[in-house]
Scaffold this active site. Structure first.
Site, PDB file in Angstrom:
ATOM      1  N   GLY A  10       0.836  -1.204   0.000  1.00  0.00           N
ATOM      2  CA  GLY A  10       0.000   0.000   0.000  1.00  0.00           C
ATOM      3  C   GLY A  10       0.864   1.244   0.000  1.00  0.00           C
ATOM      4  N   ILE A  12       1.559   3.825   2.432  1.00  0.00           N
ATOM      5  CA  ILE A  12       2.554   4.055   3.497  1.00  0.00           C
ATOM      6  C   ILE A  12       3.498   2.850   3.589  1.00  0.00           C
ATOM      7  CG2 ILE A  12       2.914   4.469   5.969  1.00  0.00           C
ATOM      8  CD1 ILE A  12       0.228   5.858   6.097  1.00  0.00           C
ATOM      9  N   ASP A  31       0.246  -8.839   1.786  1.00  0.00           N
ATOM     10  CA  ASP A  31      -0.727  -7.894   1.221  1.00  0.00           C
ATOM     11  C   ASP A  31      -1.629  -8.657   0.268  1.00  0.00           C
ATOM     12  OD1 ASP A  31      -1.930  -5.673  -0.321  1.00  0.00           O
ATOM     13  OD2 ASP A  31      -0.418  -4.437   0.654  1.00  0.00           O
ATOM     14  N   GLY A  36      -3.831  -2.012  -2.102  1.00  0.00           N
ATOM     15  CA  GLY A  36      -2.414  -1.836  -2.443  1.00  0.00           C
ATOM     16  C   GLY A  36      -2.204  -2.191  -3.911  1.00  0.00           C
ATOM     17  N   LEU A  76      -0.335  -2.397   8.842  1.00  0.00           N
ATOM     18  CA  LEU A  76      -0.933  -1.292   8.082  1.00  0.00           C
ATOM     19  C   LEU A  76      -2.102  -1.753   7.213  1.00  0.00           C
ATOM     20  CD1 LEU A  76       2.430   0.347   6.895  1.00  0.00           C
ATOM     21  CD2 LEU A  76       0.894   1.284   8.620  1.00  0.00           C
ATOM     22  N   TYR A 149     -15.615   3.514   9.847  1.00  0.00           N
ATOM     23  CA  TYR A 149     -14.153   3.433   9.827  1.00  0.00           C
ATOM     24  C   TYR A 149     -13.572   3.761  11.212  1.00  0.00           C
ATOM     25  CZ  TYR A 149      -9.349   4.336   8.312  1.00  0.00           C
ATOM     26  OH  TYR A 149      -7.989   4.308   8.176  1.00  0.00           O
ATOM     27  N   LYS A 153     -11.479   1.147  13.702  1.00  0.00           N
ATOM     28  CA  LYS A 153     -10.089   1.409  14.102  1.00  0.00           C
ATOM     29  C   LYS A 153      -9.995   1.600  15.619  1.00  0.00           C
ATOM     30  CE  LYS A 153      -7.132   1.357  11.349  1.00  0.00           C
ATOM     31  NZ  LYS A 153      -6.425   0.127  10.931  1.00  0.00           N
TER      32      LYS A 153
END
Ligand code: UDP
Length: 322
Positions: A10, A12, A31, A36, A76, A149, A153
């Site tokens: 992705g 970052i 991943d 990504g 991530l 979201y 998180k």
């Protein structure tokens, strides 16, 4: 150090992989290439200290194999982007919550120090600016999809900190604030890559609402330096850190600067929220992080100012267009 990065293809994650390989670490990436992209890691695929496994977090065998070789994990992998979340709330919840649960289970089995990515979205509608890690969090109701979201998180943060408290897993939670830069996709609604592409194509630059809402944009190179500084750091275990810039800009000024720096003739179009998002969408008027906690811990502060951020993104997108 052997570092496992979930979501390493992705935006970052791929920049972090580049930086870690450069300083001599070994990097493995898990991943599923949902958001990504293989092209983000194209430049390092043949590197002798790099390995890539295309799998999702629910692939326990793949995850265990990688975690078993890792000293530290940077988690991530997540469903990101306002648009994606509004369109696929169920998938967002499953990916973010079940994925982090699976990751933490693997980290616990092998005792790896883990960095867990969270988001400034968890501060929600809080008005106590700048946002500090110990603040109360004010989310909207669950029938407003925007908050899916933040809620997922936040639950990830609870899961992670519980694993630290109950089982002694060394881990650190990171709340990212509008990280931007080359390789970021505009497909899921992120403002900067979208506006830069519109300006370079001579299309109208779309500002939602009156454009007086503000954000602080942090260059991905700075975010990566913060991650590197916290990797395996014992004194940061059990802690939450904001990572972001505190240079506040309105979206209107942002659009004007993009048009100017891209030498574009694009007009700026103001789009009512009702046309930009599904009905009932709540935008945040201001978002500014307090970054004193991470500054005290590792001496980190962002070094890239907005003009440099915009120029990097304009150069990157211009190359992709030609
Ligand atoms: N935004 C905009 N035009 C776009 C996309 C987004 O004006 O084409 C606005 C959006 O309404 C918000 C800000 O830009 O006020 C940042 O949006 P983004 O989705 O990048 O991040 P977040 O809302 O999560 O901070």
């Amino acid at each position: 150090m052997n570092v496992l990065i979930t979501g390493g293809a992705g935006f970052i994650g791929s920049h972090l992989a580049d930086a870690l390989l450069q300083r001599g670490d070994s990097v493995s990436v898990l991943d599923n290439l949902s958001t990504g992209a293989a092209e983000n890691i194209q430049n390092i695929l043949g590197h002798s200290r790099f390995s890539f496994v295309q799998a999702a977090l629910d692939d326990a065998a793949a995850l265990d194999k990688l975690a078993g070789h890792a000293d530290v994990i940077v988690h991530l992998a997540a469903a990101v982007g306002v648009q994606l979340i509004l369109e696929h709330p169920t998938r967002t919840i499953e990916t973010n919550v079940l994925g982090t649960h699976a990751l933490l289970s693997a980290a616990r089995r092998f005792g790896c120090h883990t960095l867990i990515a969270s988001t400034s979205e968890v501060y929600g509608k809080s008005r106590s600016l700048p946002f500090s890690e110990g603040d109360d969090l004010i989310l909207g109701p669950p029938n407003t999809t925007r908050w899916v979201y933040a809620a997922t998180k936040l639950l990830d943060e609870f899961l992670a900190l519980a694993a630290h408290q109950e089982f002694g897993l060394p881990l650190t939670v990171l709340r990212f604030f509008n990280v931007v830069g080359p390789r970021q996709t505009g497909r899921f609604g992120m403002v900067l890559p979208r506006l830069v592409r519109q300006a370079l194509r001579g299309q109208p630059v779309t500002v939602y609402g009156d454009g007086n809402q503000t954000r602080c944009f942090c260059h991905v190179a700075d975010a990566v330096q913060a991650l590197v500084g916290l990797l395996g750091r014992k004194t940061a275990s059990g802690q939450i850190y904001n990572i972001g810039s505190n240079q506040e800009v309105t979206i209107r000024e942002l659009a004007e600067q993009i048009v100017d720096r891209a030498d574009s003739a694009s007009p700026i179009h103001y789009l009512p929220y009702g046309q930009a998002y599904a009905a009932g969408f709540e935008d945040l008027r201001r978002r500014v992080p307090d970054i004193s906690k991470i500054a005290d811990e590792i001496g980190w502060k962002p070094t890239h100012l907005l003009p440099k951020i915009l120029d990097d993104m304009i150069d990157f997108e211009r190359d992709r267009l030609t």
